[in-house]
Design a protein around this motif. Structure first.
Motif, PDB file in Angstrom:
ATOM      1  N   TYR A1219      -0.924   8.595  12.767  1.00  0.00           N
ATOM      2  CA  TYR A1219      -1.088   9.815  13.559  1.00  0.00           C
ATOM      3  C   TYR A1219      -2.398  10.542  13.254  1.00  0.00           C
ATOM      4  O   TYR A1219      -2.842  11.368  14.025  1.00  0.00           O
ATOM      5  N   GLU A1224      -4.869   8.437  19.596  1.00  0.00           N
ATOM      6  CA  GLU A1224      -3.538   7.851  19.378  1.00  0.00           C
ATOM      7  C   GLU A1224      -3.534   6.379  19.769  1.00  0.00           C
ATOM      8  O   GLU A1224      -2.893   5.543  19.141  1.00  0.00           O
ATOM      9  N   PRO A1276       2.325  14.605  15.195  1.00  0.00           N
ATOM     10  CA  PRO A1276       1.940  15.947  15.642  1.00  0.00           C
ATOM     11  C   PRO A1276       3.151  16.721  16.122  1.00  0.00           C
ATOM     12  O   PRO A1276       4.158  16.125  16.543  1.00  0.00           O
ATOM     13  N   ASP A1277       3.048  18.048  16.077  1.00  0.00           N
ATOM     14  CA  ASP A1277       4.209  18.884  16.397  1.00  0.00           C
ATOM     15  C   ASP A1277       4.625  18.749  17.842  1.00  0.00           C
ATOM     16  O   ASP A1277       5.779  18.923  18.186  1.00  0.00           O
ATOM     17  N   ASN A1278       3.632  18.428  18.699  1.00  0.00           N
ATOM     18  CA  ASN A1278       3.981  18.434  20.120  1.00  0.00           C
ATOM     19  C   ASN A1278       4.482  17.079  20.609  1.00  0.00           C
ATOM     20  O   ASN A1278       4.513  16.809  21.785  1.00  0.00           O
ATOM     21  N   LEU A1279       4.837  16.230  19.692  1.00  0.00           N
ATOM     22  CA  LEU A1279       5.259  14.880  20.084  1.00  0.00           C
ATOM     23  C   LEU A1279       6.656  14.971  20.687  1.00  0.00           C
ATOM     24  O   LEU A1279       7.576  15.511  20.075  1.00  0.00           O
ATOM     25  N   SER A1280       6.820  14.452  21.892  1.00  0.00           N
ATOM     26  CA  SER A1280       8.135  14.549  22.541  1.00  0.00           C
ATOM     27  C   SER A1280       9.080  13.494  21.959  1.00  0.00           C
ATOM     28  O   SER A1280       8.651  12.550  21.317  1.00  0.00           O
ATOM     29  N   GLU A1283       8.372  10.029  23.197  1.00  0.00           N
ATOM     30  CA  GLU A1283       7.216   9.437  22.522  1.00  0.00           C
ATOM     31  C   GLU A1283       7.652   8.910  21.168  1.00  0.00           C
ATOM     32  O   GLU A1283       7.317   7.805  20.768  1.00  0.00           O
ATOM     33  N   GLU A1337      15.596  18.422  15.092  1.00  0.00           N
ATOM     34  CA  GLU A1337      14.936  17.147  15.301  1.00  0.00           C
ATOM     35  C   GLU A1337      15.476  16.051  14.412  1.00  0.00           C
ATOM     36  O   GLU A1337      15.166  14.893  14.623  1.00  0.00           O
TER      37      GLU A1337
END
Length: 1485
Positions: A1219, A1224, A1276-1280, A1283, A1337
């Motif tokens: 990461y 990416e 990363p924090d915004n990883l769905s 993903e 999560e």
């Protein structure tokens, strides 16, 4: 006898014969005597007796009777005198004089001595002291003598020419002169009575008007006036006859009263008659002599005519007569001229002076001639006019004062008091302005006489032309006549000073005077050569004076002399040769005069003469008389040395006119004319240069075919000089266009010019050999026609380095176009000169100028023209020139390759060209460096391949030309000659023409070719190394970073170049290439260029440079692929290079110490350097690596050089970063690439396991797996969630690879590695979550799927029956027991926590963990079910069964998730529940 008695009686003596006649009045006696002598002269002359009587009786008588008259002095008689002197008695005296007249007239030959006495007495009677009547009678007697020129001649011969004799003739003339002078000086004392008394009976003055007593008559009466003395002029006699008044008064006893002015009038007539008589007599005899001479010459053209001896004597007499009388005459005439108030009298006096001057001229008596002319000149000018020519001349004459019996006869200078009508007021011609002077009618009259003299008697003037012309010049000046076209003088206004004032009387005269003036010079065509030279010399010296006077002031100069030189030249065209040199020599001096008007006329005169001379129909014509033509044109050329612009303007205008009118017939005069056109200098101003250029344009458009070919070179020189002048840019540019036109003309008329030049050359060679010299001309060894071309090229070459960019550009384009268009005409050896002396010389100059050019900014381009920023310094402007020149030379090398290769030193030339390309490519100017690479590409002929239809092969084959000639366009194989792009036609003509002997391209040319290509490779390598080497110093001193297009072009050259050198391309070379590629890719971009090169940084696109780099490597690897096996050693190096690029994805390259910013942070307006986005490049490189590995995995070199290990090692970085990678996509690609590479490489590795070549790879691989699967980087924090699941699937793929590709072949794999893998699977299967997850999560991020796969793999491996060694089994068993033990711990802790927590739910982490443990247990149960029971260790079973009670305890948990997992875990236990088998122990059940 009676005569004798008559004498006796007159003498008052007794007669001898007439005895008885005692006396007889004397008067009667004398009258009788006179009549006898007069009526019967023959008697006395024929009979000696009578002659004797004359001598012995008559003469003594006369002399005796004269005595009272001689002794008497008027006014001296007084009482004091002791003896009263006998008073002269009029009747006797008068009759005596009559007798004397008769005696002299008839008997001079008999009575020479007596006559001498008589004449002397007569002279004495004219004395001022004698009574008036005596003087009057004496004057009348003298007049009688004066009308008889033959008598006068006899006097001269008898007395003046004899030694020791009285100079009687001279005395007579002088006496007359003195007499006239005395009349003005002495008041008429003796005539007082006559004046007061009434003027005698009217009848006494025969036919004359009464003496004017009243002043009313003054205006009309002809008279003389001098210094207050006024003497009327009475009409005494018809010209040429001496009709006496007082000598005829035989009836008077008392002396009559003489009317005032009578004596003067008689004396005046006597003078005029004397002159008339002498001149007509002498001229008549001269004419007769000339005629006889002419007749003699006609009869005997070969002999010299000699006058008979008598004639010589005659000449002497004439000369003596003139010498004797001229002084007196001049004195008298000058005085009378000054005193005359009557036009007719003046006219007569002038006529006398004129005839005397002319006569003296004919007799060659210079001094008297000049004296008379001076007199006329003086009379023409205003009184006291300062004119040096005249004063010096007059003084030399008057210094010889002639004494006449003790009196000095001075030549009197004209006085100013004459009451004359003023007709003009003007300015004197002098250096200092001095007010005005007046001209009277008499001055004008004299002027006309002067013109008349010059016109009719020009031939005898000789050196007096000076006087005449000087005077005319002054008069013309005072009258304000100005020169007009052709040199004629027209009335014009004076330019400055008080204007000339002219009365109407003179106004009407002016055109006439002007006309006569012109006619005067027109008549110079009838003068003989000597006289003409006199005239020219006089005009020249006049002109010199005028020039002297015009120095240092801007006053209007006198242009008379210049105008008249022009007129004289124009009318004497038929014999122009004899006067051309002095004439033009002088006019050239005038042209250099500082006074503008003077110069202007000098030039006007000179150019008019030259034009007239060229236009005149000479015989023989000019075309056959080259010497004359050059003579005429020479002064035109001389004018070029004059520095004044107006003169040059005039000169060039006349050249233009000459070209328009006589251009076709200039022939040998062309070099002179071209010399004039080309004599331009930068200090001459635009208009001049423009005029000269018009001439040149006319020459180039109209006259090239008519001029001798030897002049063509001069035309080129001249056109070149117009290109180089810096006054007018447009002319420079147009002249370059002219050079192009000239080259076209050479091209079209090549054959004609060649023939003519070669003929000329032969003639010159011959001359040179005769003189024993060598022929020396520029570019000598080349044939003359080629030399012409070389001159043209050399000129254009000079213009290519002109300081002005526009000129350089235009000249450069023209030079290369002409060489391209017309170079075919040159002979092969000439190309050698073109290459070395023209092209390389030019490149050197341009390179030097460019590298030393000024870097200062140029504000504007003159006027308001703005300069584009790409051209705003001299350096940038020179850069453009450098680009043009280099491209041009390269193009020539390209298109004329075949021709140039046949020159001996093509290789040296090639090297030099490459050197130029290299230095340009390394210049710090982007434009130059990029263009240099384009030229490099051009000479390497990296051209787009021709379509089949364009291939020359078929066409040539059809024409029966062997195919050897044609080089295939795809000349890529080794040993192929370079591709030529000469046109087909050229090849054919060459093949059929001179170059039959050229060897077919064989081994030799192949060797030479490879040398050329290798030299190109070296250049490329040096250029590449220099330009991509990062700067070493600190960044502040950052000098220059090459641009992307430049680097792209550089790299793009390699593939084509490689085609020609691959045969010998070594590993060493590959390394060199690698350095350059790496360097090129590392170069950053300046931020202001980045928007054009970089896409927005989110898109993953390669820059063209990166494309080029990869293409280069691609070309290499393809070549290795098809090449011999020996090339395969290069594969590893290519891998190494590519892998280095792969690293860029995570670790971008640095360029020296240049600080670069990421493109997203760079501000476009700041001069920063931006690092490129290397990710797409690295990723593409990675793809290439995988493809290549796919092809080459089995190659020996690839195996030996541990390529797979290197791939893994390189990928370890992106895999480990995961990461944290800049992009990416990188780690995803890295994983997939790793998987692909392993799927190819692992079988190979297993195959070669025994060789130990892969030993070091395994630990590397294990580390790579470890780094990737258990990465240190956090997502990363915004990883769905989707993903994340995708990423987990990738991890799963890796584990699957391990389970399919590695573990099944464990026996081929080092044990340590297997151990590491087991440990890893173990670690993966026991899930250790990251503490940073949020509650929500955890369930997703636990990578349950991954753990499951790890566990399954682990179990599968643990329970597989393929365990080759106890050790592996041990590892897996150990791992299993660890897992089970851990599960037990987790479950126990959970049960306790659940109990303690009461109603509170447990933390999410713990719940997740327990669920995971439960799932793992169920997986384990599945595996055990599938495995052969004997494969499972008893210990394991014990641990599994021990879990059961703990699971049961968990039933009480409150979490539904845990409950469902628990169900799944408990379910499989049923398969193992069996009724216990009875143990038989010691034979018992």
């Amino acid at each position: 006898m009676s005569l004798q008695d008559l004498c006796q009686l007159v003498n008052a003596d007794a007669p001898y014969w007439l005895v008885g006649m005692t006396e007889m009045t004397r008067t009667f006696g004398l009258e009788l005597l006179e009549s006898v002598l007069n009526d019967f002269p023959g008697v006395f002359l024929q009979h000696q007796e009578f002659s004797f009587l004359l001598k012995e009786r008559v003469c003594p008588l006369v002399i005796k009777l004269f005595s009272p008259n001689i002794k008497f002095r008027q006014g001296s008689a007084s009482a004091a005198c002791p003896a009263p002197v006998e008073k002269p008695y009029f009747p006797i005296c008068m009759r005596l004089l009559r007798v004397v007249s008769v005696l002299i007239k008839h008997f001079y030959s008999l009575l020479v001595t007596e006559c001498e006495i008589f004449l002397s007495l007569l002279v004495k009677f004219l004395d001022g002291e004698k009574p008036q009547w005596l003087r009057a009678v004496a004057v009348e007697s003298v007049h009688r003598l004066c009308v008889q020129p033959h008598l006068l001649r006899s006097f001269c011969q008898s007395y003046d020419m004899k030694q020791h004799s009285t100079k009687v003739f001279r005395d007579i003339v002088n006496a007359l002169g003195s007499f006239i002078q005395s009349l003005f000086i002495i008041p008429n004392a003796g005539n007082a009575a006559a004046i007061n008394a009434p003027a005698g009976p009217q009848g006494s003055v025969q036919g004359g008007p009464g003496v004017g007593g009243s002043s009313g008559n003054l205006t009309t009466q002809a008279a003389f006036e001098y210094r207050g003395t006024w003497i009327p002029l009475l009409p005494v006699s018809v010209q040429g006859s001496a009709k006496a008044t007082y000598l005829e008064m035989l009836d008077k006893v008392e002396p009559p009263s003489i009317p005032e002015g009578y004596a003067m009038s008689v004396a005046f007539s006597a003078l005029l008659d004397l002159v008339r008589g002498i001149t007509t007599m002498i001229e008549r005899e001269l004419s007769a002599e000339d005629q006889s001479a002419a007749e003699f010459r006609e009869a005997h053209p070969d002999q010299e005519w000699e006058p008979p001896t008598g004639e010589n004597r005659a000449h002497l007499v004439w000369e003596e007569m003139v010498s004797a009388c001229w002084c007196g005459l001049l004195a008298a005439l000058s005085l009378l001229l000054d005193a005359s108030t009557d036009e007719t009298a003046t006219e007569n006096i002038l006529k006398a002076e004129l005839t005397m001057a002319s006569l003296c001229g004919r007799l060659g008596l210079v001094t008297p001639r000049d004296a008379f002319i001076t007199a006329i000149c003086k009379a023409s000018l205003p009184p006291h006019y300062a004119l040096t020519v005249l004063t010096t001349n007059a003084s030399s004459i008057s210094s010889k004062a002639y004494s006449i019996q003790g009196q000095n006869v001075q030549i009197i200078s004209p006085s100013s008091e004459s009451h004359q009508q003023v007709v003009a007021v003007g300015q004197p011609l002098s250096a200092q302005p001095q007010g005005t002077v007046v001209l009277t009618a008499k001055n004008i009259q004299c002027m006309r006489t002067l013109l008349n003299l010059a016109h009719c008697h020009g031939a005898v003037l000789g050196s007096s032309w000076q006087l005449v012309l000087a005077t005319l010049q002054h008069l013309v000046w005072i009258l304000g006549l100005k020169p007009a076209v052709g040199g004629a003088l027209k009335p014009g206004r004076a330019v400055e000073g008080p204007s000339t004032v002219l009365t109407t009387a003179v106004m009407t005269d002016l055109p006439v005077i002007s006309n006569i003036l012109s006619r005067l010079f027109e008549s110079s065509q009838y003068l003989d050569d000597v006289s003409l030279h006199h005239l020219i010399n006089a005009l020249c010296s006049l002109s010199l004076e005028a020039m002297e006077m015009a120095y240092g002031n801007n006053k209007e100069p006198s242009l008379f002399a210049v105008a008249k030189l022009l007129e004289t030249g124009l009318v004497n065209m038929d014999r122009i040769e004899i006067l051309w040199r002095p004439l033009t020599g002088h006019l050239l001096e005038v042209c250099q005069h500082p006074n503008a008007r003077m110069r202007e006329w000098g030039a006007e005169a000179l150019t008019s003469l030259i034009k007239a001379g060229l236009a005149y129909k000479h015989d023989p014509p000019l075309s056959q008389n080259q010497r004359l033509q050059l003579l005429l044109l020479n002064p035109l050329k001389e004018l070029s040395n004059v520095l004044h612009a107006d003169i040059r303007q005039k000169q060039l205008e006349s050249v233009l006119q000459i070209l328009q009118s006589q251009g076709d017939g200039l022939g040998p005069g062309w070099p002179l004319v071209l010399g004039v056109i080309g004599a331009i200098r930068n200090d001459q101003g635009e208009s001049l240069i423009r005029t000269a250029f018009q001439c040149l344009q006319l020459v180039v458009t109209d006259f090239l075919p008519t001029m001798p070919c030897t002049c063509l070179q001069i035309v080129v020189e001249v056109a070149g000089s117009f290109g180089l002048q810096n006054q007018e840019l447009n002319i420079s540019l147009t002249s370059i266009g002219l050079l192009w036109n000239i080259s076209d003309y050479f091209f079209q008329r090549g054959e004609v010019i060649t023939q003519e030049l070669e003929r000329e050359e032969e003639a010159l060679q011959k001359q040179a050999q005769e003189r024993g010299e060598t022929l020396n001309r520029p570019f000598h060894p080349a044939p003359p026609f080629d030399c012409l071309w070389l001159c043209l090229y050399a000129k254009l070459g000079e213009l290519c380095v002109d300081p002005r960019p526009a000129v350089r550009k235009s000249a450069g384009q023209t030079l290369f176009s002409t060489i391209a268009a017309h170079g075919t005409l040159l002979q092969q050896p000439t190309w050698h000169i073109v290459v070395w002396k023209v092209l390389f010389h030019l490149l050197d100059c341009v390179r030097t100028s460019s590298t030393t050019a000024d870097k200062e900014k140029i504000e504007s381009g003159g006027g308001n023209i703005l300069i584009h920023h790409s051209r705003d310094t001299a350096e940038k402007q020179w850069a453009e020139t450098w680009v043009l020149t280099l491209a041009g030379v390269a193009r020539i090398f390209n298109t004329r390759r075949y021709l140039l290769q046949q020159l001996g030193d093509f290789f040296e030339a090639w090297e030099i060209l490459l050197n130029h390309i290299q230095s340009a490519a390394l210049s710090k100017n982007n434009e130059v460096s990029l263009a240099a690479l384009k030229s490099f590409q051009e000479i390497l002929q990296i051209v787009t391949p021709a379509k089949d239809s364009d291939r020359p092969g078929d066409a040539l084959a059809a024409m029966g030309v062997p195919a050897v000639l044609i080089d295939p366009l795809s000349a890529s194989g080794p040993g192929r000659p370079l591709v030529r792009s000469d046109s087909l036609v050229e090849r054919l003509t060459r093949y059929n023409g001179a170059e039959m002997q050229a060897p077919p391209p064989g081994e030799e040319s192949a060797l030479e070719d490879s040398a050329l290509w290798w030299s190109a490779w070296n250049t490329w390598y040096k250029t590449g190394t220099e330009s991509t080497r990062p700067p070493t110093g600190p960044t502040e001193k950052l000098s220059f970073i090459p641009s992307q297009p430049y680097l792209t072009a550089l790299i793009q050259i390699f593939p084509a170049l490689y085609q020609h050198i691959k045969a010998n391309f070594s590993m060493e070379d590959l390394k060199k290439l690698g350095v350059i590629l790496h360097g090129a890719v590392s170069v950053p971009i300046s931020s202001d260029a980045s928007p054009f090169i970089l896409p927005s940084y989110t898109e993953a696109v390669l820059t063209s440079l990166q494309e080029a780099v990869l293409t280069a490597l691609d070309v290499l690897q393809k070549a290795i692929c098809v090449g011999p096996e020996s090339l395969q050693v290069m594969y590893p190096a290519i891998f190494e290079q590519l892998l280095r690029f792969v690293e860029f994805s995570c670790k971008p390259p640095t360029y020296g110490r240049v600080e670069t910013k990421h493109v997203a942070n760079a501000k476009y307006n700041q001069a920063e350097w931006v690092a490129l986005n290397y990710v797409p490049f690295a990723e593409r490189s990675l793809e290439v690596v995988v493809d290549l590995y796919h092809k080459t995995a089995c190659h020996k070199a690839v195996i030996n050089e541990k390529v797979l290990q290197n791939i893994i090692k390189t990928l370890r970085m992106p895999l480990g970063l995961k990461y944290s990678c800049p992009s990416e996509s990188t780690w995803k690609l890295a994983v997939s690439s790793l998987l692909k590479a392993l799927s190819i490489g692992l079988p190979v590795a297993r195959q070669h396991a025994s060789s130990g070549k892969f030993d070091t790879m395994w630990p590397e691989l294990a580390n790579a797996f470890e780094d990737f699967l258990f990465t240190k980087s956090t997502p990363p924090d915004n990883l769905s969630i989707q993903e994340f699941q995708k990423n987990e699937a990738i991890d799963v793929e890796v584990v699957q690879l391990i389970s399919t590709e590695i573990l099944p072949f464990a026996n081929f794999i080092p044990k340590d590695f297997v151990g590491q893998i087991m440990a890893m699977l173990n670690r993966g299967s026991i899930h250790s979550q990251s503490p940073s997850f949020t509650e929500a999560e955890i369930d997703v991020r636990m990578r349950e799927e991954f753990s499951k796969v790890c566990f399954e793999t682990l179990l599968q491996f643990s329970f597989s029956n393929k365990v080759s060694t106890p050790q592996e089994g041990y590892i897996s068993r150990m791992a299993l027991s660890v897992l089970l033990k851990r599960s037990q711990d987790v479950l126990r802790r959970y049960v306790e926590d659940e109990r303690l927590s009461g109603r509170c739910p447990l933390p999410r982490q713990q719940v997740t963990e327990i669920i995971f443990v439960l799932k793992a247990i169920s997986t384990l149960m599945d595996s055990l079910k599938k495995t052969q029971p004997e494969n499972v260790d008893g210990n394991t079973w014990a641990q599994v069964i021990a879990l059961y009670p703990t699971l049961v305890e968990c039933i009480t948990c409150s979490s539904s998730e845990v409950s469902s997992a628990l169900k799944e875990a408990l379910g499989p236990f049923k398969d193992f529940m069996q009724p216990p088998i009875s143990r038989v122990q010691n034979g018992e059940s």
